[in-house]
Design an enzyme around this catalytic site. Sequence first.
Site, PDB file in Angstrom:
ATOM      1  N   SER A   1       0.843  -1.198   0.000  1.00 34.17           N
ATOM      2  CA  SER A   1       0.000   0.000   0.000  1.00 34.17           C
ATOM      3  C   SER A   1       0.878   1.248   0.000  1.00 34.17           C
ATOM      4  O   SER A   1       0.609   2.215  -0.717  1.00 34.17           O
ATOM      5  CB  SER A   1      -0.881   0.038   1.246  1.00 34.17           C
TER       6      SER A   1
ATOM      7  N   TYR B   1      -1.445 -11.083   2.909  1.00 33.69           N
ATOM      8  CA  TYR B   1      -1.501  -9.676   3.325  1.00 33.69           C
ATOM      9  C   TYR B   1      -2.936  -9.379   3.747  1.00 33.69           C
ATOM     10  O   TYR B   1      -3.818  -9.202   2.901  1.00 33.69           O
ATOM     11  CB  TYR B   1      -1.040  -8.788   2.174  1.00 33.69           C
TER      12      TYR B   1
ATOM     13  N   LYS C   1       1.010 -11.005   6.971  1.00 31.15           N
ATOM     14  CA  LYS C   1       1.238  -9.604   7.350  1.00 31.15           C
ATOM     15  C   LYS C   1      -0.101  -9.145   7.893  1.00 31.15           C
ATOM     16  O   LYS C   1      -1.078  -8.994   7.156  1.00 31.15           O
ATOM     17  CB  LYS C   1       1.647  -8.797   6.126  1.00 31.15           C
TER      18      LYS C   1
ATOM     19  N   THR D   1      -2.278  -6.576   9.399  1.00 27.46           N
ATOM     20  CA  THR D   1      -2.503  -5.148   9.635  1.00 27.46           C
ATOM     21  C   THR D   1      -3.911  -4.985  10.185  1.00 27.46           C
ATOM     22  O   THR D   1      -4.863  -4.667   9.463  1.00 27.46           O
ATOM     23  CB  THR D   1      -2.291  -4.331   8.339  1.00 27.46           C
TER      24      THR D   1
ATOM     25  N   ASP E   1       2.152   0.412  12.595  1.00 26.12           N
ATOM     26  CA  ASP E   1       3.371   0.896  13.252  1.00 26.12           C
ATOM     27  C   ASP E   1       3.065   1.487  14.629  1.00 26.12           C
ATOM     28  O   ASP E   1       3.841   1.338  15.575  1.00 26.12           O
ATOM     29  CB  ASP E   1       4.050   1.968  12.385  1.00 26.12           C
TER      30      ASP E   1
ATOM     31  N   ILE F   1       6.031  -4.832   9.511  1.00 27.39           N
ATOM     32  CA  ILE F   1       6.165  -4.211   8.180  1.00 27.39           C
ATOM     33  C   ILE F   1       5.414  -2.896   8.232  1.00 27.39           C
ATOM     34  O   ILE F   1       4.220  -2.888   8.579  1.00 27.39           O
ATOM     35  CB  ILE F   1       5.539  -5.122   7.098  1.00 27.39           C
TER      36      ILE F   1
ATOM     37  N   SER G   1       5.037   1.531   6.869  1.00 26.54           N
ATOM     38  CA  SER G   1       5.412   2.675   6.039  1.00 26.54           C
ATOM     39  C   SER G   1       6.337   3.641   6.786  1.00 26.54           C
ATOM     40  O   SER G   1       7.272   4.185   6.209  1.00 26.54           O
ATOM     41  CB  SER G   1       4.152   3.427   5.611  1.00 26.54           C
TER      42      SER G   1
END
Length: 289
Positions: free
Chosen positions: A44, A133, A161, A163, A187, A202, A204
């Site tokens: 993304s 993902y 992953k 999120t 994050d 993982i 940004s």
Amino acid sequence: MKGIFSALLVPFDDQGRIKEQGLREVIRNNIDVQQVDGLYVNGSSGENFMLTTDQKKQIFKITHEETNGAIKLIAQVGSINLDEAVELGKYATELGYDSLSAVTPFYYKFTFDEIKNYYETIIEATGNNMIIYAIPALTGVSMSLEQFDVLFQNEKVIGVKYTDGNFFMLERLRKKYPNKLIYSGFDEMLIYGAVSGVDGAIGSTYNIHGNLAKQIFEMVEQGEVARAYEVQHIMNDIIEKVLELGLYQTLKEILNVKGIDAGTVKQPMSPFDSGKREAVEKLVKDFNL
Ligand code: NAY
């Protein structure tokens, strides 16, 4: 395949073309300054879903070349055009990417059987490993524990992953699958993932403060959770400001202020508002980014 991975930012010019030299600079900053363990390419944060197949390939190639084996590489190849996902999967596998990853297919309400078939098709066509993902907030696809169970039966599905803020699910996955790789995806919630025993993260924002993320991860591993929490506070002060100013635009502007050519974002995203430049300069200075 463990540790902190930056979800690689990709510099564009104002015509939406990839700035190759800028991309190399962003990659070098990740390796040399942030010292991350790997890169998650064409996620993304790479603005992947706005790119042509050729642009995606170009990014895979430049990144593979610039890293030259120094850190691990995960290629996000997911697309609701399954033919494109397979083509990209083959391309990244031939280049030597350590694993593939694919976003759960989105937009149409695909059934779980269709999602399973999507992953099996990419795996069979490429022979490479796959990291699911899962990002329900953007895809609308929220998989149950039973559905993860089914996908994880395939030994080529080496991890996820993750999120999401559902830490109950994360704990269940961790307990049941000690040998699958679980990467934390938000994050601002890294510490909660770390205490849940994820293998890595993982994100940004690691493009600008991967070094802080590494500290959090290592402190938690050493049982120093209170100290790790202090670092998470600092990281979240930064992230809060970045989100307020505009996520990818601001991450790029921070790098631009530091002299790394991170270019601009791709339309239809709107470019960074130059009126906010001073706020970014202050952020860089205050947090010594
Ligand atoms: C990706 O593929 O680039 C990612 O999903 C990385 C995870 C990020 N999610 C998005 C949607 O950008 O790093 C997070 C996120 O930017 C960060 O936590 C700020 O909210």
